[in-house]
Design an enzyme around this catalytic site. Structure first.
Site, PDB file in Angstrom:
ATOM      1  N   CYS A 100      40.219  41.605  41.921  1.00  0.00           N
ATOM      2  CA  CYS A 100      39.511  41.063  41.940  1.00  0.00           C
ATOM      3  C   CYS A 100      38.345  41.943  41.225  1.00  0.00           C
ATOM      4  O   CYS A 100      37.796  42.991  40.579  1.00  0.00           O
ATOM      5  CB  CYS A 100      38.715  41.646  43.102  1.00  0.00           C
ATOM      6  SG  CYS A 100      36.776  41.515  43.851  1.00  0.00           S
ATOM      7  N   TYR A 107      32.953  31.440  38.461  1.00  0.00           N
ATOM      8  CA  TYR A 107      33.147  31.440  39.943  1.00  0.00           C
ATOM      9  C   TYR A 107      32.642  29.943  40.430  1.00  0.00           C
ATOM     10  O   TYR A 107      33.135  28.788  41.350  1.00  0.00           O
ATOM     11  CB  TYR A 107      33.166  32.697  40.839  1.00  0.00           C
ATOM     12  CG  TYR A 107      33.841  33.130  41.098  1.00  0.00           C
ATOM     13  CD1 TYR A 107      34.840  33.075  42.195  1.00  0.00           C
ATOM     14  CD2 TYR A 107      33.655  34.423  40.092  1.00  0.00           C
ATOM     15  CE1 TYR A 107      36.238  33.731  41.815  1.00  0.00           C
ATOM     16  CE2 TYR A 107      35.049  35.385  40.098  1.00  0.00           C
ATOM     17  CZ  TYR A 107      35.702  35.134  41.224  1.00  0.00           C
ATOM     18  OH  TYR A 107      36.680  36.179  41.256  1.00  0.00           O
TER      19      TYR A 107
END
Length: 343
Positions: free
Chosen positions: A45, A193
């Site tokens: 992450c 993203y």
């Protein structure tokens, strides 16, 4: 299937969720006491990576703020993808022996129905969630000094380390940092993203244009300054690093961010070489494991689960070797010191 993985607008744009925990380290209910808090992070992450970088830059020790690394395995997690390790060499939940992150959220915030995300910061004395928003946690870690223990730790450092109380958000640069953070987030951190999770061509086109323009903007800035806001590192550099470190190996092939490579942007590549050489930074990311996580766990984007081969970041970027032409990497030369910025 992608819309089930990531929230979407009607036009197919990825919309990152917001979070509701508003605690603050240093407030009366959450005093800056060394060892009182537990941090949970995941290697893959980039938002968790921010927190680990803040710990490194601010020289926050494990005794002052311990952290536990989660395992990214959506096949085992009841919600959210993060579980605690079952193998001998993997880390368990030190507080409640939770099976996965959902169970930990439920223990600390009964009835919680939101996304069970990392990073997660918990007050061990009260069992309350302080925050699960990386932006807030980074800012808090810059502001708190964990009392006398932090000052004592600085005094006890070896002669090879300078006693610098790092300030990533110095008052005289705060408007510039806030402005830079805004476009870096929109165009790069979240931009990649938006490319990967777009479900329409128009949404992808908007996202890839933003990523390309933002990378070009960074490259231009770094043509005349060593770091984003001058000759010293700020919070904006910290926020850019996790995305840049993953870009060529993950976001270029997997999220279709294919207009630029960091390897081909000389100023950004030089910046990455500098950041990578700061003691402790290399250890904040296992890129091969992160790459494997993206390609195997985001099933709708890669149903085969095949992980492409690519050169190591050290090999392709020339990392791990000091470039004397880039300047000093001594802490006093690359970081602001609160002794000067907070007089």
């Amino acid at each position: 299937m992608v819309s089930e993985l990531a929230p979407q607008s009607k036009s197919g744009d990825y919309i990152r969720p917001t979070y509701g925990f508003q605690g603050k380290l240093g407030a009366p209910q959450h005093p800056a006491t060394p060892g009182r808090y537990q941090l949970y992070v995941g290697n893959a992450c980039p938002w968790c990576h921010r927190i680990l970088l803040a710990k490194v830059f601010r020289n926050i020790s494990t005794s002052q703020l311990p952290h536990t690394e989660l395992v990214d395995d959506p096949t085992k997690a009841s919600r959210g993808g993060w579980v605690f390790g079952m193998e001998r060499d993997e880390q368990k939940d030190p507080l409640f022996r939770s099976y996965d992150l959902r169970a930990l959220y439920e223990r600390c915030s009964p009835g919680y129905t939101g996304r069970c995300t990392a990073p997660l910061l918990i007050d061990k004395e009260t069992g309350v969630i302080v925050s699960n928003e990386s932006e807030d946690i980074v800012r808090m870690l810059n502001e708190v000094d964990f009392g006398a223990a932090a000052a004592a730790a600085r005094e006890e450092r070896s002669s090879t380390e300078e006693r610098v109380n790092v300030d990533l958000y110095p008052p005289h640069l705060q408007p510039d940092i806030d402005a830079a953070n805004k476009w870096i987030y929109s165009g790069i951190n979240n931009g990649v993203y938006r490319c990967g999770f777009a479900t329409t061509q128009s949404a992808y086109d908007r996202a890839i244009d933003d990523v390309t323009e933002s990378l070009d903007r960074v490259e231009k800035i770094l043509s005349s300054s060593r770091f984003l806001l001058g000759e010293k590192i700020t919070e904006s550099d910290l926020r850019l690093l996790p995305t840049v470190a993953r870009f060529d190996s993950v976001y270029f092939p997997f999220f279709k961010c294919t207009n630029r490579r960091v390897e081909n942007l000389p100023n950004l590549k030089g910046w990455l070489q500098d950041m990578y050489m700061i003691p402790g930074v290399k250890e904040t990311l296992d890129l091969e494991r992160a790459k494997s996580s993206y390609f195997t766990n985001l099933f709708p984007l890669n149903p085969s689960g095949i992980i492409p081969r690519s050169p190591s970041m050290e090999e392709s970027m020339g990392l791990g070797r000091i470039n004397p032409n880039r300047g000093s990497l001594k802490r006093r030369d690359i970081f602001f010191d609160k002794a000067q910025t907070r007089k």
